[in-house]
Design a protein around this motif. Sequence first.
Motif, PDB file in Angstrom:
ATOM      1  N   ASN A   1       1.065   3.984  -3.044  1.00 27.92           N
ATOM      2  CA  ASN A   1       0.601   5.915  -3.083  1.00 27.92           C
ATOM      3  C   ASN A   1       1.948   6.431  -3.579  1.00 27.92           C
ATOM      4  O   ASN A   1       1.975   7.839  -3.404  1.00 27.92           O
ATOM      5  CB  ASN A   1       0.455   6.226  -1.085  1.00 27.92           C
TER       6      ASN A   1
ATOM      7  N   VAL B   1      -3.792  -5.323   2.671  1.00 27.50           N
ATOM      8  CA  VAL B   1      -3.132  -4.585   1.673  1.00 27.50           C
ATOM      9  C   VAL B   1      -4.391  -3.518   1.197  1.00 27.50           C
ATOM     10  O   VAL B   1      -5.364  -4.380   0.876  1.00 27.50           O
ATOM     11  CB  VAL B   1      -3.202  -5.240   0.034  1.00 27.50           C
ATOM     12  N   ASP B   2      -4.540  -2.228   1.151  1.00 26.72           N
ATOM     13  CA  ASP B   2      -5.067  -1.436   0.572  1.00 26.72           C
ATOM     14  C   ASP B   2      -5.150  -0.431  -0.837  1.00 26.72           C
ATOM     15  O   ASP B   2      -4.345  -0.472  -0.986  1.00 26.72           O
ATOM     16  CB  ASP B   2      -5.514   0.177   1.700  1.00 26.72           C
ATOM     17  N   PHE B   3      -5.833  -1.378  -1.595  1.00 29.55           N
ATOM     18  CA  PHE B   3      -5.666  -1.011  -3.720  1.00 29.55           C
ATOM     19  C   PHE B   3      -6.088   0.259  -3.637  1.00 29.55           C
ATOM     20  O   PHE B   3      -6.531   0.535  -4.925  1.00 29.55           O
ATOM     21  CB  PHE B   3      -6.012  -2.556  -4.270  1.00 29.55           C
TER      22      PHE B   3
ATOM     23  N   THR C   1       0.679  -1.425  -0.092  1.00 26.74           N
ATOM     24  CA  THR C   1      -0.577   0.256  -0.628  1.00 26.74           C
ATOM     25  C   THR C   1       0.722   1.528   0.053  1.00 26.74           C
ATOM     26  O   THR C   1       0.160   2.512  -0.815  1.00 26.74           O
ATOM     27  CB  THR C   1      -0.894   0.413   1.548  1.00 26.74           C
ATOM     28  N   ASN C   2       2.002   1.253   0.456  1.00 20.64           N
ATOM     29  CA  ASN C   2       3.050   2.273   0.816  1.00 20.64           C
ATOM     30  C   ASN C   2       3.524   2.928  -0.582  1.00 20.64           C
ATOM     31  O   ASN C   2       3.699   3.899  -1.407  1.00 20.64           O
ATOM     32  CB  ASN C   2       3.788   2.162   2.511  1.00 20.64           C
TER      33      ASN C   2
END
Length: 511
Positions: free
Chosen positions: A395, A433-435, A391-392
């Motif tokens: 971004n 995980v944030d997609f 995720t990082n």
Amino acid sequence: MQLYWDISRTVAVPTRLRDCCLFTYPIQPLLYHLFPSWTNVYRKSTRPRFRPASDLIMTTSNITFPPELVEAFVEQLAPGNGIILSEEILQTLIACTLASKYFSFAARKRLFSTLMIDKQPRHLLQRSIPLNKTRTEEEISRRINTFLDLLADERSSDLALMVHSLHIIVDKECIILQQATNLHGLLKDLSHRAHNLSILLVHGRISFSWTTIPQGTADGLQALCRSLPVNHLSFSCVHDIPPIIASVQTSPHLRHIDLKDSKFGTIEAGMAAGSNISPTRSVTSGNLDLLGSLPRFGSYEICYTYDGRTHIVSINTTIRYPDDAQRLNQLLSDERVCSSLRYCCCTFSGIYRPFLTTTLIDFGTMVLLRQLAIELSIGADHRTEITTDITNAMNTLIDCLYNGNTKSVLQEIKVTLNAEYVLYKGTSMFDTVDFSPLQRLRIDSLWQKHPLIQSTQFYMNMELKPRNYWPLEVQSSAEEIVRKLITDALTLPPVDESLLPKIHICAKRRY
């Protein structure tokens, strides 16, 4: 000379052609395609045999292969101009030089298209030569002088015209560069004869400085670039390359520069190294200081302006070290690059923090930039799985697209994330995980910063580490899981599919 005939095509094949018929795929199908009535007597043999003229009723005389047909034959046998890596093809080409004058010319053109100067004879593809065999200084000198005699022979006066690429492989002791080998004499001769030479490669087996090259050899390299249509320079493990070699005076035809663990020195150091271009002439070769900012790994396309200034129009670089990240940041922040750059591809391999220095770049200041590709690799140095860092990383990649207030002229954007160590956990492997950051890769989200954007792509390559076993469905299962998670994140809220980035997911096992 006894001839072998094809009655339907009335094409004469010299008897000696049979000696060069080491035909294997794809040459044998080519022969049958061009001459379908040639008869292969022994179907299981890889050596085609043909019906002799005495077996045929119809006879003619003085009929030979059209030169275009011979050229097509050799091109199919060994495409391109690079080094021939197949022993069978090499031996076939050598045999073709003895078949007839037409085959000889076409085969010699291919055999001598790339000239390799190397202390190790590994490129000869002879099984009898040990892999650790090296030539002495005397052997190198004798071979170079023999080749010079061949070039001077009237019967082979066109040989130099066949050379399109010159490869100089520098050994660990740099013996190949010394005056005693007469490399400088070969370079001088080629600069007057090899009028089709377009590629010059100087590759070191270990790193060495250009300043250690003897003056006669260095002058010979510059003379090649100045007097011949050299448009491609490639350096590997070479440091302190004089920027003047990429000037319009020294290399007027230069368009491509490849660097592999190599870098340019300062202009002052290049002049001090003994360049035969006077300081007054070098004043017109402006922008050469930019070459000192090129990262050590990459391919760069340049062009010259009407006043002789060097501009960088394309960058395809791989950043492996922090100082290279600083070089790239300095390069992309320079207004001279911003005014000429049309394509940019940056790959950050095995490092993460240095990428942050590049996120300060405003791609809107690059007035000609149409295509941008950014690739980031994470997990190469991790001993534990890194799904929490994905995720990082996403971004960080996407943030750099929005930096600055200047609107860009970008039309295509490609973002790639390589996760090099992912512990396979089944369907729950990406729960952390944030997609959702990928929503900012949608075209409608990018319009404000990039009003001309037409397409976006997101690539994710995963190296999966299985716990105990590796079922066959793991690869496809992981790809489907990630693709569904990304699709769900992109379509909330619902949006026209034409505005969504194209998604490419690839998973493979980590060994």
